[in-house]
Scaffold this motif. Structure first.
Motif, PDB file in Angstrom:
ATOM      1  N   LEU A   1       8.808  -2.832  -6.051  1.00 50.23           N
ATOM      2  CA  LEU A   1       8.738  -3.957  -5.110  1.00 50.23           C
ATOM      3  C   LEU A   1       9.237  -5.267  -5.726  1.00 50.23           C
ATOM      4  O   LEU A   1       9.170  -6.310  -5.084  1.00 50.23           O
ATOM      5  N   HIS A   2       9.716  -5.193  -6.970  1.00 50.41           N
ATOM      6  CA  HIS A   2      10.226  -6.375  -7.674  1.00 50.41           C
ATOM      7  C   HIS A   2       9.161  -7.455  -7.804  1.00 50.41           C
ATOM      8  O   HIS A   2       9.390  -8.626  -7.500  1.00 50.41           O
ATOM      9  N   MET A   3       7.969  -7.006  -8.242  1.00 52.93           N
ATOM     10  CA  MET A   3       6.872  -7.936  -8.474  1.00 52.93           C
ATOM     11  C   MET A   3       6.097  -7.454  -9.693  1.00 52.93           C
ATOM     12  O   MET A   3       6.361  -6.371 -10.211  1.00 52.93           O
ATOM     13  N   ARG A   4       5.163  -8.267 -10.140  1.00 57.05           N
ATOM     14  CA  ARG A   4       4.319  -7.894 -11.263  1.00 57.05           C
ATOM     15  C   ARG A   4       3.097  -7.157 -10.745  1.00 57.05           C
ATOM     16  O   ARG A   4       2.758  -7.231  -9.572  1.00 57.05           O
ATOM     17  N   GLN A   5       2.411  -6.476 -11.650  1.00 60.89           N
ATOM     18  CA  GLN A   5       1.261  -5.664 -11.262  1.00 60.89           C
ATOM     19  C   GLN A   5       0.058  -6.484 -10.772  1.00 60.89           C
ATOM     20  O   GLN A   5      -0.541  -6.110  -9.766  1.00 60.89           O
ATOM     21  N   PRO A   6      -0.307  -7.604 -11.415  1.00 61.64           N
ATOM     22  CA  PRO A   6      -1.491  -8.337 -10.928  1.00 61.64           C
ATOM     23  C   PRO A   6      -1.368  -8.817  -9.464  1.00 61.64           C
ATOM     24  O   PRO A   6      -2.313  -8.637  -8.684  1.00 61.64           O
ATOM     25  N   PRO A   7      -0.222  -9.389  -9.054  1.00 62.25           N
ATOM     26  CA  PRO A   7      -0.129  -9.784  -7.651  1.00 62.25           C
ATOM     27  C   PRO A   7      -0.185  -8.590  -6.686  1.00 62.25           C
ATOM     28  O   PRO A   7      -0.737  -8.691  -5.588  1.00 62.25           O
ATOM     29  N   LEU A   8       0.352  -7.453  -7.120  1.00 63.62           N
ATOM     30  CA  LEU A   8       0.279  -6.254  -6.278  1.00 63.62           C
ATOM     31  C   LEU A   8      -1.167  -5.802  -6.130  1.00 63.62           C
ATOM     32  O   LEU A   8      -1.609  -5.473  -5.025  1.00 63.62           O
ATOM     33  N   SER A   9      -1.906  -5.810  -7.230  1.00 64.79           N
ATOM     34  CA  SER A   9      -3.322  -5.437  -7.158  1.00 64.79           C
ATOM     35  C   SER A   9      -4.097  -6.379  -6.248  1.00 64.79           C
ATOM     36  O   SER A   9      -4.957  -5.940  -5.469  1.00 64.79           O
TER      37      SER A   9
ATOM     38  N   PHE B   1       0.839  -1.203   0.000  1.00 61.13           N
ATOM     39  CA  PHE B   1       0.000   0.000   0.000  1.00 61.13           C
ATOM     40  C   PHE B   1       0.873   1.253   0.000  1.00 61.13           C
ATOM     41  O   PHE B   1       0.644   2.186  -0.773  1.00 61.13           O
ATOM     42  N   LEU B   2       1.883   1.279   0.837  1.00 61.50           N
ATOM     43  CA  LEU B   2       2.760   2.432   0.927  1.00 61.50           C
ATOM     44  C   LEU B   2       3.467   2.697  -0.403  1.00 61.50           C
ATOM     45  O   LEU B   2       3.567   3.845  -0.848  1.00 61.50           O
ATOM     46  N   ALA B   3       3.932   1.653  -1.056  1.00 59.58           N
ATOM     47  CA  ALA B   3       4.610   1.825  -2.344  1.00 59.58           C
ATOM     48  C   ALA B   3       3.670   2.431  -3.382  1.00 59.58           C
ATOM     49  O   ALA B   3       4.061   3.325  -4.140  1.00 59.58           O
ATOM     50  N   VAL B   4       2.428   1.970  -3.416  1.00 58.61           N
ATOM     51  CA  VAL B   4       1.470   2.504  -4.386  1.00 58.61           C
ATOM     52  C   VAL B   4       1.179   3.972  -4.077  1.00 58.61           C
ATOM     53  O   VAL B   4       1.143   4.807  -4.985  1.00 58.61           O
TER      54      VAL B   4
END
Length: 54
Positions: free
Chosen positions: A25-33, A9-12
């Motif tokens: 965060l070294h991840m893809r967008q769908p897992p972050l969502s 949340f903070l990164a977004v």
């Protein structure tokens, strides 16, 4: 609650863009969502206003 969820949340909020936050965060967008939606479910409140245009 997963301790990584607030970090997501903070990164977004700092990047003001989900894709840039995912890169940070070294991840893809769908897992972050999904992580943001999980945090919203855990808190019982929406954290972002979503629009079709982003």
């Amino acid at each position: 609650m997963d301790p990584r969820l607030p970090r997501c949340f903070l990164a977004v909020t700092e990047e003001l863009h989900v894709s840039r936050a995912a890169t940070r965060l070294h991840m893809r967008q769908p897992p972050l969502s999904r992580a943001i939606r999980k945090l919203e479910a855990d808190l019982g409140a929406p954290l972002f206003d979503r629009t079709a245009a982003g």
